[in-house]
Design an enzyme around this catalytic site. Structure first.
Site, short mmCIF file in Angstrom:
data_model
loop_
_atom_site.label_atom_id
_atom_site.label_comp_id
_atom_site.label_asym_id
_atom_site.label_seq_id
_atom_site.Cartn_x
_atom_site.Cartn_y
_atom_site.Cartn_z
N GLU A 159 -7.59 -8.80 -7.09
CA GLU A 159 -6.84 -9.95 -6.58
C GLU A 159 -6.32 -9.66 -5.18
O GLU A 159 -6.03 -8.53 -4.83
CB GLU A 159 -5.64 -10.24 -7.50
CG GLU A 159 -6.08 -10.70 -8.88
CD GLU A 159 -4.91 -10.89 -9.84
OE1 GLU A 159 -4.94 -11.88 -10.57
OE2 GLU A 159 -3.98 -10.06 -9.85
N CYS A 163 5.20 -1.14 -12.66
CA CYS A 163 4.19 -1.88 -11.89
C CYS A 163 3.04 -2.30 -12.80
O CYS A 163 2.51 -1.48 -13.56
CB CYS A 163 3.67 -0.98 -10.76
SG CYS A 163 2.26 -1.66 -9.88
N CYS A 180 4.93 -8.97 -5.69
CA CYS A 180 4.82 -7.51 -5.57
C CYS A 180 4.74 -6.86 -6.94
O CYS A 180 5.58 -7.08 -7.79
CB CYS A 180 6.04 -6.94 -4.88
SG CYS A 180 6.55 -7.84 -3.46
N1 SAH Z 1 0.49 1.94 -4.37
C1 SAH Z 1 1.16 1.42 -3.21
C2 SAH Z 1 0.88 -0.03 -2.88
C3 SAH Z 1 0.87 -1.03 -4.00
S1 SAH Z 1 2.34 -1.76 -4.63
C4 SAH Z 1 2.63 1.66 -3.32
O1 SAH Z 1 3.10 1.99 -4.38
O2 SAH Z 1 3.32 1.54 -2.32
C5 SAH Z 1 3.19 -2.53 -3.33
C6 SAH Z 1 4.70 -2.48 -3.53
O3 SAH Z 1 5.14 -3.23 -4.68
C7 SAH Z 1 5.20 -1.07 -3.74
O4 SAH Z 1 6.36 -0.86 -2.99
C8 SAH Z 1 5.51 -1.07 -5.21
O5 SAH Z 1 6.40 -0.06 -5.56
C9 SAH Z 1 6.07 -2.46 -5.41
N2 SAH Z 1 6.12 -2.87 -6.80
C10 SAH Z 1 5.32 -2.49 -7.81
N3 SAH Z 1 5.69 -3.07 -8.96
C11 SAH Z 1 6.74 -3.85 -8.67
C12 SAH Z 1 7.54 -4.72 -9.45
N4 SAH Z 1 7.30 -4.89 -10.74
N5 SAH Z 1 8.54 -5.37 -8.83
C13 SAH Z 1 8.77 -5.20 -7.51
N6 SAH Z 1 8.03 -4.42 -6.71
C14 SAH Z 1 7.03 -3.72 -7.29
#
Ligand code: SAH
Length: 399
Positions: free
Chosen positions: A108, A135, A362
């Site tokens: 996606e 996540c 996110c």
């Molecule tokens: N693997 C990378 C990029 C992907 S996630 C990383 O971790 O940075 C992009 C962002 O979304 C990251 O900052 C991650 O921590 C955040 N994220 C993941 N799950 C989330 C959630 N459930 N709520 C809010 N932010 C989240």
């Protein structure tokens, strides 16, 4: 990257995507057209069609000899992805698209229009091996890395959607790309860097975005951050910290058992020193888990002691994933967290979360199709290849 036998270009490579024009650098593109019996200058025309006109359709390539259009396009632009569906939110200003890759894997990307910019959130891996428990993608494990062209195609196709008015009506120019979709970009380093180069190369060699409008977000793979700092392309670095203390971060971001909070922050600081780019610290605020005032103070202290003006913090209210026991912090607690950080002189802005009603916000990107009992992607998920996903150790980067 440039010396792959051209006859094999359109053929899938052992589960990998077929090689595509967008996988190649300038020299590789010239070699590829010469191998097809065309003069090298055609590479620039093809790059203009691809990066500036955003097309791979031979009928659009009227500056190529008519007899060569079909064969050239089918050799150099093998279809890598097809749109399964797009979902809109925020009155059309957010658009999530589900893509089907050549092997049935689904990924996606999310396109977001703001008053002053349009941002695409791209996927760099199908699934993710980093196993962060809050996540959605982290729950899936890693299916496979995306090729450079599979990431670049997300950008081209989204830029087309934006140009063609599919982001709320008027034509919009894609200005920003964030590697915040599925996957850990620094665990798929070479394809991600090839994508970054294609993003920032001036047209017609690439999309001509400003490096500062490209954000690479990472869990904190220290060797990857240092490598990125040495590339000479000052993209914005985002470090997903989520906790200032190792005890909690070991749980929230399991790679922390390999590189500790201070090591990740030191690497982020080195990135700032090497590039002059202010680093973003991402911090999903999870109610009663990481949102305590003392944690804001500890984070503020750790950032301030390294210097001033080098960093800002982006707290994000947690987007709870389905079935999660965790939820977003109380807005009052969120406010105190922000104020505590600011009291240490750390610029702090709450990140807006777009598209949560279409699971496009996110950390919410996860593809339900992969949980279905039948279909090629379900099979792939059950039988592999499942590399990585140890949680604690990054997968070895492909050489
Ligand atoms: N693997 C990378 C990029 C992907 S996630 C990383 O971790 O940075 C992009 C962002 O979304 C990251 O900052 C991650 O921590 C955040 N994220 C993941 N799950 C989330 C959630 N459930 N709520 C809010 N932010 C989240």
């Amino acid at each position: 990257m440039t010396d792959r036998p051209l006859l094999a270009m359109a053929a899938p490579r052992g589960g990998k995507a077929p090689t595509h024009f967008a996988d190649l650098d300038d020299a590789g593109r010239a070699d590829a057209v010469v191998a097809l019996g065309l003069p090298a200058f055609r590479a620039k025309q093809l790059a203009t069609h691809y990066f500036a006109h955003l097309t791979t359709d031979p009928d659009d390539m009227t500056d190529l000899p008519a007899s060569a259009r079909e064969t050239t396009a089918s050799a150099l632009f093998p279809p890598l992805m097809t749109e399964v569906r797009s979902l809109e939110a925020d009155k059309g200003a957010t658009r999530k698209t589900l893509w089907n890759l050549h092997d049935g894997v689904k990924v996606e990307s999310v396109l977001m229009k703001y008053p002053e910019r349009a941002t695409l959130c791209v996927t760099s891996q199908a699934g993710c091996g980093m196993a962060c428990p809050f996540c959605a993608t982290g729950q899936m494990g890693l299916t496979r890395n995306l090729s450079a062209a599979e990431i670049i195609e997300q950008v081209r196709l989204a830029a087309r959607q934006a140009r063609d008015g599919k982001l709320g009506g008027d034509p919009v120019r894609l200005s920003n790309v964030v590697f915040m979709g599925m996957g850990e970009p620094l665990a798929n380093y070479k394809p991600v860097m090839a994508t970054v180069r294609a993003l920032v190369a001036p047209a017609p060699h690439g999309f001509g975005l400003s490096a500062r409008h490209v954000t690479v977000s990472t869990v904190g793979l220290v060797t990857g951050i240092d490598r990125l700092a040495g590339e000479g392309i000052p993209v914005t670095l985002a470090l997903s910290l989520h906790a200032p203390d190792d005890e909690l971060r070991d749980e929230l971001v399991p790679i922390n058992t390999r590189w500790k909070v201070d090591e990740a922050l030191d690497a982020a600081y080195r990135y700032y020193e090497a590039t002059g780019r202010r680093v973003s610290i991402e911090y999903a605020l999870i109610r009663d888990i990481n949102d305590h005032g003392w944690r804001a103070d500890l984070l503020g202290e750790k950032l301030a002691k390294r210097g001033s003006g080098w960093v800002h913090v982006n707290p994000i209210p947690l987007n709870p994933t389905p079935g999660s026991k965790w939820t977003a912090s109380d807005p009052k607690v969120e406010q105190i967290f922000v104020e505590n950080l600011r009291s240490h002189g750390i610029p702090t802005t709450i990140r807006d979360t777009r598209g949560s009603d279409i699971d496009g916000a996110c950390g919410q990107l996860a593809v339900e199709e992969q949980n279905r009992p039948v279909g090629p992607s379900a099979r792939l998920r059950r039988e592999g290849p499942r590399i990585g996903n140890t949680g604690a150790e990054p997968r070895k980067e492909p050489s």
